[in-house]
Design an enzyme around this catalytic site. Structure first.
Site, mmCIF file in Angstrom:
data_model
loop_
_atom_site.group_PDB
_atom_site.id
_atom_site.type_symbol
_atom_site.label_atom_id
_atom_site.label_comp_id
_atom_site.label_asym_id
_atom_site.label_seq_id
_atom_site.Cartn_x
_atom_site.Cartn_y
_atom_site.Cartn_z
ATOM 1 N N LYS A 111 114.324 -76.821 59.077
ATOM 2 C CA LYS A 111 113.246 -75.941 58.616
ATOM 3 C C LYS A 111 112.585 -76.465 57.353
ATOM 4 O O LYS A 111 111.382 -76.291 57.161
ATOM 5 C CB LYS A 111 113.781 -74.524 58.377
ATOM 6 C CG LYS A 111 114.008 -73.758 59.653
ATOM 7 C CD LYS A 111 113.964 -72.255 59.420
ATOM 8 C CE LYS A 111 114.177 -71.505 60.713
ATOM 9 N NZ LYS A 111 114.440 -70.076 60.511
ATOM 10 N N LYS A 194 114.043 -76.904 70.257
ATOM 11 C CA LYS A 194 114.334 -75.506 70.603
ATOM 12 C C LYS A 194 113.038 -74.717 70.799
ATOM 13 O O LYS A 194 112.082 -74.909 70.046
ATOM 14 C CB LYS A 194 115.140 -74.912 69.437
ATOM 15 C CG LYS A 194 115.631 -73.508 69.656
ATOM 16 C CD LYS A 194 116.435 -73.028 68.447
ATOM 17 C CE LYS A 194 115.546 -72.646 67.281
ATOM 18 N NZ LYS A 194 116.209 -71.835 66.266
ATOM 19 N N LYS A 197 109.747 -68.814 68.305
ATOM 20 C CA LYS A 197 108.608 -67.903 68.170
ATOM 21 C C LYS A 197 107.659 -68.356 67.076
ATOM 22 O O LYS A 197 106.517 -67.915 67.030
ATOM 23 C CB LYS A 197 109.068 -66.454 67.950
ATOM 24 C CG LYS A 197 110.115 -66.228 66.862
ATOM 25 C CD LYS A 197 110.507 -64.752 66.748
ATOM 26 C CE LYS A 197 112.000 -64.484 66.674
ATOM 27 N NZ LYS A 197 112.725 -65.068 65.537
#
Ligand code: TYM
Length: 347
Positions: A111, A194, A197
């Site tokens: 991230k 992955k 959203k």
């Protein structure tokens, strides 16, 4: 009854990955467990969220979770920021977890990307808050997708170190519940990434509110390789996109990967994708309709979430108060007559 806790970030519309990897298992666990499910807005702001978007996503997430089959009469559904015990215990865990442990978290590396220095400090201590979410309820089982496995191992390390440092046996060990052929649903554009959203590409995911046409188009465009659908699982080796679509199909059909391959092996991807889209629409259309119904009545939704927060506080407050006592904090003052809310002039 064994207590179950799980959470989901309101960082976008939930995807079929969230559903097959997690929420569907939450629904099943409601039978025979005491369940708490939490929309984790404190986690969401570890990456900047525009305030109105966060508010909208929080309601959308709660509506979607209800639409998937979480029954508020049986389970507690609530928003993390409305139960202060999470933040209080997270601070204690910030002081228990070691920097070296957090440095090993792969999700932080993913991230934060290349510019680690620009990531928020909240993003770095994110797993400590997650450990606190679970520990604040003494929850034992945590149903999640495969991507959360490392965070749950860390949560056990933190609980164990707390117990060890303070010489208590207070926080129980937790057991991850990671189930099904779709515990790791991958992006439709890249089978090594992955499905998320918050991915910038809408084509990479199926959202729970996508309509039939959007689903059919995204599945038709999903990346595959030139070889046909294999006839056995060995034929999925080194074919991440093929494995992903077959895994999703198996999860939707409630069958095994082997069964799906026995049915579709040897054929081209065209007919397979058509059958997959059909199953997906059959599963998602009622969820989308029910989500819209909840979103049409935000007053009822907010009231349900407030009720959930009251029930969650009743469990978490005494547990976190005991953790604070163990650490050596003075007791909270009991409210004195004449002070506190409800009297003019007092906050
Ligand atoms: P989040 O919001 O990323 O995802 C919610 C749940 O969905 C699962 N999931 C997936 N499963 C399969 N394939 C995918 N592509 C996929 N993407 C997401 C996740 O594993 C998760 O179970 N840190 C958590 C939220 C959290 C939490 C907790 C979970 C906060 N506190 C305490 C359990 C217990 C997260 O970001 O989930």
């Amino acid at each position: 009854m064994i207590r179950v806790f799980s959470g989901i970030q309101p960082s976008g519309i939930p995807t079929i990955g969230n559903y097959l990897g997690a929420i569907r298992n939450w629904v099943t666990l409601q039978e025979g467990h005491e369940c708490l499910f939490c929309v984790v807005d404190l986690h969401a702001i570890t990456v900047f969220q525009a305030p109105e978007t966060l508010r909208a996503h929080t309601r959308e997430m709660a509506a979607a979770v209800l639409a998937c089959g979480i029954d508020p009469a049986r389970s507690v559904l609530f928003v993390q920021s409305q139960v202060s015990a999470h933040a209080r215990l997270a601070w204690i865990f910030n002081c228990v977890a070691r920097l070296g442990w957090l440095n090993r978290m792969t999700q932080f590396k993913d991230k934060a990307g290349r510019d680690r220095e620009a990531a928020s400090s909240g993003l770095f201590v994110y797993p400590n808050l997650m450990a606190a979410d679970i520990a604040a309820y003494h929850a034992r089982r945590v149903p999640v997708g495969d991507d959360q496995r490392q965070h749950l191992e860390l949560a056990n390390d933190i609980a164990e170190k707390f117990n060890h440092d303070y010489g208590v046996d207070f926080f129980p060990r937790i057991e991850p519940v990671i189930l099904g052929a779709a515990a790791r649903v991958m992006s439709l554009r890249d089978g090594t990434k992955k499905m998320s959203k918050s991915d910038p590409s809408d084509q990479s995911r199926i959202s729970l509110t996508d309509g039939a046409d959007a689903i059919a188009l995204k599945i038709r465009r999903a990346k595959t390789d030139p070889a046909p659908v294999p006839e056995s699982e060995a034929g999925l080796a080194d074919r991440p996109e093929a494995r992903n679509l077959v895994g999703i199909y198996a999860a939707l059909a409630g069958s095994s990967v082997e069964q799906v391959l026995a049915e579709h092996g040897g054929r081209g991807w065209g007919p397979f994708k058509e059958a997959l889209a059909e199953r997906m629409v059959a599963t998602l259309a009622p969820i989308a309709a029910e989500t819209r119904r909840w979103l049409g009545d935000p007053g009822a939704l907010d009231a349900l979430l407030h009720e959930g927060a009251i029930r969650a506080r009743a469990i978490a407050d005494p547990i976190v108060a005991e953790a604070e006592r163990i650490v050596g904090f003075l007791e909270h003052a009991a409210p004195r007559a004449g002070f506190g809310p409800g009297r003019a002039g007092n906050p």
